[in-house]
Enzyme design. Structure first.
Site, PDB file in Angstrom:
ATOM      1  N   ASP A  10       0.864  -1.169   0.000  1.00 18.97           N
ATOM      2  CA  ASP A  10       0.000   0.000   0.000  1.00 18.97           C
ATOM      3  C   ASP A  10       0.912   1.234   0.000  1.00 18.97           C
ATOM      4  OD1 ASP A  10      -2.358   1.659   0.425  1.00 18.97           O
ATOM      5  OD2 ASP A  10      -1.665   1.825   2.497  1.00 18.97           O
ATOM      6  N   ASP A  12       0.107   5.240   1.030  1.00 22.57           N
ATOM      7  CA  ASP A  12       0.041   6.196   2.137  1.00 22.57           C
ATOM      8  C   ASP A  12      -0.070   5.487   3.484  1.00 22.57           C
ATOM      9  OD1 ASP A  12      -0.125   8.540   0.371  1.00 22.57           O
ATOM     10  OD2 ASP A  12      -2.085   7.745  -0.150  1.00 22.57           O
ATOM     11  N   THR A 109      -2.427   0.933  -4.648  1.00 20.29           N
ATOM     12  CA  THR A 109      -2.960   2.042  -3.869  1.00 20.29           C
ATOM     13  C   THR A 109      -4.258   2.590  -4.430  1.00 20.29           C
ATOM     14  OG1 THR A 109      -2.437   4.292  -3.086  1.00 20.29           O
ATOM     15  CG2 THR A 109      -1.514   3.641  -5.212  1.00 20.29           C
ATOM     16  N   ASP A 165      -2.097  -0.750   6.025  1.00 21.91           N
ATOM     17  CA  ASP A 165      -2.319  -0.114   7.326  1.00 21.91           C
ATOM     18  C   ASP A 165      -3.783   0.217   7.582  1.00 21.91           C
ATOM     19  OD1 ASP A 165      -2.560   2.065   5.506  1.00 21.91           O
ATOM     20  OD2 ASP A 165      -1.978   3.467   7.095  1.00 21.91           O
TER      21      ASP A 165
END
Length: 216
Positions: A10, A12, A109, A165
């Site tokens: 991922d 960010d 992403t 995350d």
């Protein structure tokens, strides 16, 4: 070849610390449209697409289109990354290990391709493929982004490990058939099958990834 045969990141909050840049961009762009943007708005759009934030601004009365506001947000973030890609602690060493081992990696992403390309330029020999919001018809939590990433790297999803995350990204990778390493994020991610939690980004090394097992 040893497991994992590929690692999909991922962007960010997982690969780079751009959440502050996105937060600043949303406040700046909202301000140009005589709107405010606060932490509650950050949390409401966390894990979504840039277009979600732009759409919210349009719903609040911004006269520019979603596409134009999206471009403004991306331009602000890319400008903040001009001098150095803000890789999170431990990520540069992990990328070096992957490069030395010949393990391919990709960025998967919901962010824009233009921003992800800025990051990949900071590790061009490792982050060789990008799947962004621009490349899929269904964004995370749908499995399409991670399936596309595995396909670009030429590795079956089961032989890939994903790093995430946020819950939408974790759901996407698990649904694609991958084991997911969950690093700390702004919102807690629930426990579940094929989810391996770490306390810090620095805990993720190549040896750690090789200690994992593919989904049954």
């Amino acid at each position: 070849m040893s497991y994992p045969r590929a690692v999909l990141f991922d962007h960010d909050g997982t690969l780079v610390d751009t959440e502050p840049q996105w937060a600043a961009a949303k406040r700046h762009v909202a301000g140009t449209h005589q709107q405010s943007w606060d932490t509650e708005d950050d949390h409401a759009t966390l894990g979504g697409t840039v277009q979600d934030a732009a759409r919210l601004m349009v719903e609040r009365g911004a006269t520019d289109s979603v596409e134009e506001i999206t471009r403004q947000l991306a331009e602000h973030v890319i400008g903040s990354m001009d001098h150095e890609v803000p890789f999170l602690p431990g990520i540069p060493s992990l990328l070096r290990e992957l490069k030395e081992a010949g393990t391919p990696a990709a960025i998967v992403t919901n962010a824009l391709g233009s921003v992800a390309r800025t990051t990949s330029a900071g590790a061009p020999d490792v982050l060789t493929r990008i799947v962004s919001h621009d490349d899929v018809s269904r964004a995370k939590p749908d499995p399409e982004p991670y399936l596309a990433g595995a396909r670009l790297l030429g590795v079956p999803p089961r032989d890939c490990v994903a790093m995430e995350d946020s819950e939408p990204g974790v759901e996407s990778a698990v649904a694609a058939g991958m084991t997911v390493v969950v690093v700390p994020g702004d919102k807690p991610v629930p426990e579940g099958p094929h989810r391996v939690f770490v306390d810090a980004h620095e805990d993720v090394t190549l040896d750690f990834l090789r200690s994992l097992t593919p989904p049954a």
